[in-house]
Design a protein around this motif. Sequence first.
Motif, PDB file in Angstrom:
ATOM      1  N   THR A  89      -3.364  10.692  12.687  1.00 50.69           N
ATOM      2  CA  THR A  89      -4.367  11.690  13.066  1.00 50.69           C
ATOM      3  C   THR A  89      -3.732  13.079  13.042  1.00 50.69           C
ATOM      4  N   PRO A  90      -4.535  14.150  12.989  1.00 48.50           N
ATOM      5  CA  PRO A  90      -3.961  15.503  13.065  1.00 48.50           C
ATOM      6  C   PRO A  90      -3.107  15.695  14.314  1.00 48.50           C
ATOM      7  N   LYS A  91      -3.535  15.143  15.434  1.00 48.47           N
ATOM      8  CA  LYS A  91      -2.774  15.259  16.689  1.00 48.47           C
ATOM      9  C   LYS A  91      -1.422  14.569  16.556  1.00 48.47           C
ATOM     10  N   GLU A  92      -1.410  13.356  15.996  1.00 48.57           N
ATOM     11  CA  GLU A  92      -0.147  12.626  15.805  1.00 48.57           C
ATOM     12  C   GLU A  92       0.766  13.366  14.830  1.00 48.57           C
ATOM     13  N   PHE A  93       0.183  13.940  13.777  1.00 44.32           N
ATOM     14  CA  PHE A  93       0.959  14.689  12.795  1.00 44.32           C
ATOM     15  C   PHE A  93       1.657  15.870  13.466  1.00 44.32           C
ATOM     16  N   ARG A  94       0.925  16.617  14.269  1.00 43.13           N
ATOM     17  CA  ARG A  94       1.507  17.779  14.966  1.00 43.13           C
ATOM     18  C   ARG A  94       2.622  17.339  15.914  1.00 43.13           C
ATOM     19  N   GLU A  95       2.410  16.248  16.626  1.00 45.56           N
ATOM     20  CA  GLU A  95       3.427  15.754  17.572  1.00 45.56           C
ATOM     21  C   GLU A  95       4.678  15.286  16.833  1.00 45.56           C
ATOM     22  N   ASN A  96       4.503  14.622  15.688  1.00 46.25           N
ATOM     23  CA  ASN A  96       5.643  14.135  14.913  1.00 46.25           C
ATOM     24  C   ASN A  96       6.535  15.278  14.446  1.00 46.25           C
ATOM     25  N   ASN A 107      12.760  20.434  12.715  1.00 47.34           N
ATOM     26  CA  ASN A 107      12.670  21.853  12.407  1.00 47.34           C
ATOM     27  C   ASN A 107      12.353  22.000  10.931  1.00 47.34           C
ATOM     28  N   ARG A 108      11.163  22.493  10.606  1.00 50.24           N
ATOM     29  CA  ARG A 108      10.768  22.659   9.217  1.00 50.24           C
ATOM     30  C   ARG A 108      10.647  24.146   8.895  1.00 50.24           C
ATOM     31  N   ILE A 109      11.260  24.542   7.789  1.00 50.49           N
ATOM     32  CA  ILE A 109      11.233  25.941   7.364  1.00 50.49           C
ATOM     33  C   ILE A 109      10.646  26.005   5.956  1.00 50.49           C
ATOM     34  N   PHE A 110       9.750  26.946   5.751  1.00 49.29           N
ATOM     35  CA  PHE A 110       9.153  27.162   4.435  1.00 49.29           C
ATOM     36  C   PHE A 110       9.738  28.426   3.816  1.00 49.29           C
ATOM     37  N   ASN A 155       0.846  -1.181   0.000  1.00 49.85           N
ATOM     38  CA  ASN A 155       0.000   0.000   0.000  1.00 49.85           C
ATOM     39  C   ASN A 155       0.886   1.237   0.000  1.00 49.85           C
ATOM     40  N   ILE A 156       0.628   2.119  -0.945  1.00 46.31           N
ATOM     41  CA  ILE A 156       1.439   3.322  -1.062  1.00 46.31           C
ATOM     42  C   ILE A 156       0.616   4.514  -0.608  1.00 46.31           C
ATOM     43  N   LEU A 157       1.053   5.157   0.461  1.00 49.10           N
ATOM     44  CA  LEU A 157       0.374   6.342   0.969  1.00 49.10           C
ATOM     45  C   LEU A 157       0.666   7.520   0.055  1.00 49.10           C
ATOM     46  N   ARG A 158      -0.363   8.220  -0.375  1.00 48.94           N
ATOM     47  CA  ARG A 158      -0.163   9.453  -1.129  1.00 48.94           C
ATOM     48  C   ARG A 158      -0.024  10.579  -0.114  1.00 48.94           C
ATOM     49  N   GLU A 159       1.189  11.095   0.038  1.00 51.04           N
ATOM     50  CA  GLU A 159       1.425  12.138   1.030  1.00 51.04           C
ATOM     51  C   GLU A 159       1.000  13.498   0.473  1.00 51.04           C
ATOM     52  N   ILE A 160       0.241  14.224   1.276  1.00 50.23           N
ATOM     53  CA  ILE A 160      -0.133  15.590   0.937  1.00 50.23           C
ATOM     54  C   ILE A 160       0.754  16.488   1.781  1.00 50.23           C
ATOM     55  N   THR A 161       1.751  17.089   1.165  1.00 49.54           N
ATOM     56  CA  THR A 161       2.741  17.861   1.919  1.00 49.54           C
ATOM     57  C   THR A 161       2.168  19.217   2.311  1.00 49.54           C
ATOM     58  N   PRO A 162       2.748  19.872   3.321  1.00 44.69           N
ATOM     59  CA  PRO A 162       2.274  21.203   3.743  1.00 44.69           C
ATOM     60  C   PRO A 162       2.797  22.330   2.849  1.00 44.69           C
ATOM     61  N   GLN A 177      -0.961  24.566   8.985  1.00 52.74           N
ATOM     62  CA  GLN A 177      -1.381  25.225  10.217  1.00 52.74           C
ATOM     63  C   GLN A 177      -1.077  24.383  11.454  1.00 52.74           C
ATOM     64  N   LEU A 178      -1.112  23.063  11.303  1.00 51.36           N
ATOM     65  CA  LEU A 178      -0.739  22.193  12.429  1.00 51.36           C
ATOM     66  C   LEU A 178       0.725  22.381  12.810  1.00 51.36           C
ATOM     67  N   ILE A 179       1.559  22.692  11.809  1.00 50.09           N
ATOM     68  CA  ILE A 179       2.984  22.909  12.047  1.00 50.09           C
ATOM     69  C   ILE A 179       3.256  24.325  12.539  1.00 50.09           C
ATOM     70  N   ASP A 180       2.630  25.308  11.867  1.00 54.76           N
ATOM     71  CA  ASP A 180       2.994  26.713  12.058  1.00 54.76           C
ATOM     72  C   ASP A 180       2.247  27.433  13.170  1.00 54.76           C
ATOM     73  N   THR A 181       1.093  26.908  13.606  1.00 53.54           N
ATOM     74  CA  THR A 181       0.277  27.630  14.578  1.00 53.54           C
ATOM     75  C   THR A 181       0.012  26.783  15.821  1.00 53.54           C
ATOM     76  N   THR A 182      -0.550  27.455  16.820  1.00 50.73           N
ATOM     77  CA  THR A 182      -0.971  26.740  18.038  1.00 50.73           C
ATOM     78  C   THR A 182      -2.499  26.650  18.097  1.00 50.73           C
ATOM     79  N   HIS A 183      -3.165  26.909  16.969  1.00 49.37           N
ATOM     80  CA  HIS A 183      -4.617  26.792  16.920  1.00 49.37           C
ATOM     81  C   HIS A 183      -5.038  25.362  17.267  1.00 49.37           C
ATOM     82  N   SER A 184      -6.219  25.225  17.827  1.00 51.09           N
ATOM     83  CA  SER A 184      -6.733  23.893  18.128  1.00 51.09           C
ATOM     84  C   SER A 184      -7.039  23.170  16.815  1.00 51.09           C
ATOM     85  N   ILE A 185      -7.119  21.852  16.893  1.00 47.93           N
ATOM     86  CA  ILE A 185      -7.409  21.061  15.695  1.00 47.93           C
ATOM     87  C   ILE A 185      -8.786  21.416  15.136  1.00 47.93           C
ATOM     88  N   ALA A 186      -9.738  21.684  16.015  1.00 45.38           N
ATOM     89  CA  ALA A 186     -11.076  22.072  15.560  1.00 45.38           C
ATOM     90  C   ALA A 186     -11.021  23.397  14.802  1.00 45.38           C
TER      91      ALA A 186
END
Length: 292
Positions: A276-283, A288-291, A4-11, A242-251
């Motif tokens: 999950t979005p929570k796991e993604f943010r924790e990972n 250190n990711r820079i855009f 199974n190949i996951l199609r990654e949607i990058t930020p 936004q999960l990476i760059d902000t502290t907004h809640s997942i909702a």
Amino acid sequence: MQANILREITPLTSSDCFTIFTRTKKEFDFPLHSHEELELNFIDNAKGAKRIIGDHIAEIDELELVLVGSNLPHVWQTHKCKSEEIREITIQFHKDLLDEKFLRRNQMSLIRKMFELSSKGILFSKETIEQVKPKLKILSQKQGFDSVLELLSILHELSVSRNMLTLSNHSYSGPEHSYNSRRIERVIEHMNQHFSRNISLEECAALVNMTPVAFSRFYRKRTGNSYINALLELRLGHASRQLIDTTHSIAEIAYNCGFNNISNFNRIFKKKKNCTPKEFRENYNYGNRIFV
């Protein structure tokens, strides 16, 4: 490849040139995946790990630098690696970072050739890695236009290097879809501006003076993707950012990115990104990711 190949949607959004992600870890834990963006992956101190690129499988050495083409399945696995400190630098950039007409200029011929070969994955020699390693390490410290120039310099140095090795026997890029359409560009720009609200198929079809059925066929033919899926992936990309760059809640992030139901957002996110979005943010807190 029977997996199974996951199609990654990058930020990486349409407004970015590239993103660079640096981290130190003890193991590789991301599944086999692919994404539209090209990826340059540098790995240090991971001897014995397993590299899978398309239909190619091999154990890696101490130093590793691979250019992965658009939509090419790839993964690194811990395998026999005993290292407690694997160092990784990952650069992702849009496949149209350099305009197609620009790439056809004489001075760009080697970079164009390298991008073409990347559809099978390119492993660079140890000598080349040693040459570009200092540039890769300082890239994340540069800003703005200087960082773009530095990336172009790295790509040039790689393109003129000797002893490149293509890895996969088959290209996984699939048929080339032409985006050279004012109508498609107008729709994509509209989607980028208004993804946070409901954008119907009918609305975008009217924008380019087409019926919904004709527009739906036209969009898929030109992009290789359905309009509905393209809008979903766009929203998930912005949510990831936004999960990476902000502290907004997942909702909050879900609603900001056009998802009206938090349960639906969590379900779709898990299905598309394998976490999950929570796991993604924790990972992402481990690196250190820079855009740019």
